[in-house]
Design a protein around this motif. Structure first.
Motif, mmCIF file in Angstrom:
data_model
loop_
_atom_site.group_PDB
_atom_site.id
_atom_site.type_symbol
_atom_site.label_atom_id
_atom_site.label_comp_id
_atom_site.label_asym_id
_atom_site.label_seq_id
_atom_site.Cartn_x
_atom_site.Cartn_y
_atom_site.Cartn_z
ATOM 1 N N UNK A 290 44.095 67.419 36.925
ATOM 2 C CA UNK A 290 43.513 65.867 37.430
ATOM 3 C C UNK A 290 44.529 65.712 38.936
ATOM 4 N N UNK A 291 43.487 65.777 40.144
ATOM 5 C CA UNK A 291 44.709 65.825 41.326
ATOM 6 C C UNK A 291 45.274 64.521 41.485
ATOM 7 N N UNK A 292 46.899 65.209 41.995
ATOM 8 C CA UNK A 292 46.935 63.499 41.911
ATOM 9 C C UNK A 292 47.919 62.896 40.817
ATOM 10 N N UNK A 293 46.567 62.888 39.996
ATOM 11 C CA UNK A 293 47.761 61.781 38.559
ATOM 12 C C UNK A 293 48.021 62.758 37.760
ATOM 13 N N UNK A 294 47.351 63.877 37.583
ATOM 14 C CA UNK A 294 48.562 65.045 36.385
ATOM 15 C C UNK A 294 49.057 64.499 36.039
ATOM 16 N N UNK A 295 49.975 65.083 37.224
ATOM 17 C CA UNK A 295 51.845 65.268 36.484
ATOM 18 C C UNK A 295 52.340 64.581 35.740
ATOM 19 N N UNK A 296 51.081 63.049 35.546
ATOM 20 C CA UNK A 296 52.170 62.002 35.356
ATOM 21 C C UNK A 296 51.045 62.002 33.852
ATOM 22 N N UNK A 297 50.784 62.555 33.130
ATOM 23 C CA UNK A 297 49.975 63.508 31.833
ATOM 24 C C UNK A 297 50.976 64.209 31.256
ATOM 25 N N UNK A 298 51.980 64.413 32.318
ATOM 26 C CA UNK A 298 53.051 65.332 31.921
ATOM 27 C C UNK A 298 53.274 65.020 30.289
ATOM 28 N N UNK A 299 53.504 66.055 28.948
ATOM 29 C CA UNK A 299 53.934 65.636 27.828
ATOM 30 C C UNK A 299 55.822 65.360 27.661
ATOM 31 N N UNK A 300 56.034 64.310 27.310
ATOM 32 C CA UNK A 300 57.735 64.326 27.160
ATOM 33 C C UNK A 300 57.683 65.242 25.998
ATOM 34 N N UNK A 301 59.470 65.660 25.530
ATOM 35 C CA UNK A 301 59.765 66.856 25.242
ATOM 36 C C UNK A 301 60.713 66.293 24.699
ATOM 37 N N UNK A 302 61.845 66.440 23.077
ATOM 38 C CA UNK A 302 62.736 65.676 23.281
ATOM 39 C C UNK A 302 63.989 66.968 22.840
ATOM 40 N N UNK A 303 65.076 66.065 23.116
ATOM 41 C CA UNK A 303 66.033 66.932 23.688
ATOM 42 C C UNK A 303 66.934 67.843 23.110
ATOM 43 N N UNK A 304 66.384 67.895 21.530
ATOM 44 C CA UNK A 304 66.810 69.006 20.723
ATOM 45 C C UNK A 304 66.146 70.590 20.948
ATOM 46 N N UNK A 305 64.924 69.893 21.413
ATOM 47 C CA UNK A 305 63.460 71.360 21.584
ATOM 48 C C UNK A 305 63.649 71.756 23.034
ATOM 49 N N UNK A 306 64.646 70.926 24.180
ATOM 50 C CA UNK A 306 65.107 72.067 24.906
ATOM 51 C C UNK A 306 66.561 72.388 25.150
ATOM 52 N N UNK A 307 67.006 72.350 23.668
ATOM 53 C CA UNK A 307 68.583 72.662 23.758
ATOM 54 C C UNK A 307 68.225 74.324 22.447
ATOM 55 N N UNK A 308 67.254 74.189 22.218
ATOM 56 C CA UNK A 308 66.728 74.987 21.221
ATOM 57 C C UNK A 308 66.116 76.098 21.427
ATOM 58 N N UNK A 309 65.527 75.916 22.463
ATOM 59 C CA UNK A 309 64.577 77.348 23.121
ATOM 60 C C UNK A 309 65.766 77.057 24.731
ATOM 61 N N UNK A 310 65.961 76.720 25.125
ATOM 62 C CA UNK A 310 67.203 77.264 26.018
ATOM 63 C C UNK A 310 68.887 78.167 25.651
ATOM 64 N N UNK A 311 68.772 77.750 24.033
ATOM 65 C CA UNK A 311 69.828 78.827 23.675
ATOM 66 C C UNK A 311 69.528 80.074 23.065
ATOM 67 N N UNK A 312 67.884 79.974 22.680
ATOM 68 C CA UNK A 312 67.057 81.521 22.822
ATOM 69 C C UNK A 312 67.315 82.242 23.609
ATOM 70 N N UNK A 313 66.962 81.283 24.695
ATOM 71 C CA UNK A 313 66.826 82.197 26.253
ATOM 72 C C UNK A 313 67.908 82.719 26.640
ATOM 73 N N UNK A 314 69.282 82.170 26.314
ATOM 74 C CA UNK A 314 70.567 82.266 26.675
ATOM 75 C C UNK A 314 71.007 83.284 25.937
ATOM 76 N N UNK A 315 70.724 83.921 24.840
ATOM 77 C CA UNK A 315 71.080 84.591 23.927
ATOM 78 C C UNK A 315 70.064 85.861 22.895
ATOM 79 N N UNK A 316 69.415 85.965 23.786
ATOM 80 C CA UNK A 316 68.248 86.515 23.214
ATOM 81 C C UNK A 316 67.446 87.485 24.362
ATOM 82 N N UNK A 317 68.021 88.998 24.585
ATOM 83 C CA UNK A 317 67.399 90.126 25.554
ATOM 84 C C UNK A 317 66.482 90.185 25.496
ATOM 85 N N UNK A 318 64.890 89.606 25.495
ATOM 86 C CA UNK A 318 64.284 89.600 25.098
ATOM 87 C C UNK A 318 63.178 88.866 25.324
ATOM 88 N N UNK A 319 64.019 87.913 25.126
ATOM 89 C CA UNK A 319 62.932 86.497 25.699
ATOM 90 C C UNK A 319 63.264 86.598 27.262
#
Length: 287
Positions: A239-268
């Protein structure tokens, strides 16, 4: 002729006797005249010890004593990765047991000479560095500091670099101009220096239990329900203008999990991962 043949026959009949005795282990005799052996030949198996192989990945976390950085360190350690970290304060103030397994370096990303040695042998970097303040300060912390780190890592031959950036919230981007301009500048530099090994994360509100001094703020009380609801309402994000306000939050554990995978998995895959990508990757099983 008969004499020669008789000699040959005589010699052949005596051949088995040449193999009638052989010395075995401990001086025991083995007989080849029959199928029996005085004592079976025993092979003793060596005792095996289950020792895990040494870590092949060496991860450097920038800002490892912060909210996101501390979770990244712990996730990487749980995956058997060697972890070191750089921050202005040096060792983490956290008293959790995992912190003792991290090699802590004190350094200022705005002064590359103070921490370049920490890049020796590093195969991947995850930057969780960011901050708020005046526009000039926010650009320096979110932009210049990370740009220095990206350039130093590229010069050192680091394979992969993961940068925790931020989702664009529209109006918030205008109010926090220095913050977002700094993030965008760092993103641009990363895509240039690490076209095949650079990963940019753009999460929205990151929730979890955040420590502020001796206090613990349970941000998940609000963030977790919103994450559950808004992750299935992606069309609202358009939705224009207000659409970004509906971006879902995300838990810090999920961010950490995927970040480590992105850093260590050569096919990521390299490139930009938005909050929906983080949620999707966090649900996938990893080896």
């Amino acid at each position: 002729m008969k004499t020669i043949m008789s000699r040959l026959l005589h010699s052949q009949s005596s051949l088995p006797r040449l193999y009638t005795m052989a010395v075995s282990r401990n001086g025991r005799l083995l007989s080849t005249d029959s199928n029996n052996v005085d004592e079976p030949f025993k092979v003793e198996e060596a005792e095996t010890v289950d020792v895990p192989p040494p870590p092949t990945e060496k991860l450097l976390v920038l800002g490892g004593n912060g909210f996101v950085g501390s979770h990244v360190c712990r996730e990487a350690l749980d995956r058997g990765v060697f972890v070191s970290s750089i921050s202005r304060s040096g060792r983490s103030s956290l008293h959790d047991s995992w912190a003792n397994s991290v090699v802590w370096h004190q350094g200022d990303l705005l002064s590359p000479d103070s921490w370049k040695d920490a890049l020796n042998g590093v195969t991947a970097v995850i930057s969780c560095v960011g901050g708020f303040g005046s526009n000039a300060h926010m650009y320096k912390i979110n932009g210049t500091a990370n740009i220095n780190a990206i350039r130093a890592a590229a010069e050192q031959g680091v394979k992969r670099f993961v940068y925790i950036s931020a989702a664009d919230f529209g109006l918030a981007s205008y109010l926090l101009k220095g913050y977002y301009e700094g993030k965008k500048a760092a993103e641009t530099e990363l895509l240039i220096k690490f076209p095949y090994g650079g990963v940019i994360f753009r999460p929205g509100f990151i929730h979890g239990t955040r420590r502020v001094g001796s206090m613990k703020l349970p941000l998940g009380v609000i963030g977790a329900p919103l994450e559950m609801i808004l992750q299935h309402a992606k069309p609202l994000n358009q939705i224009p203008l207000i659409g970004p306000l509906f971006t879902p939050p995300v838990s810090v554990t999920k961010v950490a999990k995927v970040a480590v995978r992105a850093a260590t998995d050569p096919v990521f895959p390299p490139g930009i991962i938005d909050v929906y990508g983080i949620l999707r990757y966090s649900q996938q099983k990893t080896a």
